[in-house]
Design a protein around this motif. Sequence first.
Motif, short mmCIF file in Angstrom:
data_model
loop_
_atom_site.label_atom_id
_atom_site.label_comp_id
_atom_site.label_asym_id
_atom_site.label_seq_id
_atom_site.Cartn_x
_atom_site.Cartn_y
_atom_site.Cartn_z
N LYS A 265 8.31 -5.79 -3.08
CA LYS A 265 8.40 -7.08 -2.47
C LYS A 265 8.90 -6.60 -1.15
O LYS A 265 8.73 -7.64 0.01
CB LYS A 265 8.84 -7.89 -3.01
N SER A 269 6.31 -8.37 2.86
CA SER A 269 6.75 -9.18 3.59
C SER A 269 7.26 -8.92 4.87
O SER A 269 7.37 -9.03 5.70
CB SER A 269 8.02 -9.99 2.86
N SER A 274 0.60 -8.74 1.22
CA SER A 274 1.33 -9.28 0.24
C SER A 274 0.90 -8.29 -1.10
O SER A 274 0.66 -7.54 -0.71
CB SER A 274 0.30 -10.51 -0.31
#
Length: 366
Positions: A265, A269, A274
């Motif tokens: 993640k 980011s 994504s």
Amino acid sequence: MIEINKDRLVKTFLELVTIPSPSWNEHEVIAYIERSVAEYGAQCERFPCGESFNLLVKLKGNRKGETGLFSCHTDTVTPCENVRPIVTEMKIMSDGTTILGGDDKAAVAVFIEVIRNLKEKNLAYADLEFLFSCAEELGLYGIKGFPLKKLNAKYAFVFDSGGDIGAIVLKAPFHLTYRVVVKGKSAHAGIEPEKGVSAIRVISEMIHAIPHGRIDRETTVNVGIVHGGLATNIVAEHAEMALEARSLSKTKLNKIDKKIVSQLKTIASRNGASVKIKKNMEYEGFALSKENRVVQIAASAIASIGVMPKFEVSGGGSDTNIINRAGIEAVNLSIGMRNVHTKKEFIKIQDLIRGAKIVHAIIERL
Ligand SMILES: [Zn+2]
């Protein structure tokens, strides 16, 4: 000690390995088992599973005792068409163009021989259950689709491990898989690459950042599949990968899982991409000790035929994982197959015989 009909056992094994049975296509092997045990008073029941079947064979005991479950799988990996087994004095191997299929037909042959012996030799035994699962090699699909509540057994002996006869698998890992899809932004690679976000760059950063290989004695991580992109002149919008984490310890697996997810993640980011993560617990681990009764029965049976029991920890899963989770104490035992999943696979004839002797010795102890 019981005498095993070597010629008949070898013949059964050779007939079994020449029937191709890739996962989900086990029908012929299942029919062969049913035919082989029909005249021995065994009760066969098919349980549909996907496009195939699990087969449960029950023998009503002629004495009191604990119900035992003996389990193996009927499918093999490929290439398994046109298996031409070569039999020498000592061993049986493939001709080098296919697998042999001793994984797990060695156990299928042994179970058939044992069922025949029990009746022919008028042996004493308590109720017995033999479970032949399908589609094991693809991810334990057969056993996962089988209603284990239907079984009466308290103890299960799975014969689906390789190497020296006498091996008893006490522990096997939890197994978590991930499908990771990264979405970046496409752009012309020559004209305006600065407008794009390369999903391939992002996914490669992820692969470098997450833990990899052997993490510790009990834990491993591996990225097994990666693909993405469409052409060299496009900044790739899409990339995906499949990876897995395994550990004998649930705590360690949870820890590594948190690390992996957080890194995926963060990296997505940070790069303006994504990420979608789909996780699946393929199977839960198990851990037995030498104090568990199922282990004691197996060890004593192995020792009784003059083989030293050897306790092992496995990095792989088997039907044993699922059976244990259903509340039936289960061990995975070696059936003597070697170099499995390769064209160099073989099994020693003596190990087939010893496998049958071990099953008989377990039955005596139940
Ligand atoms: Zn197997």
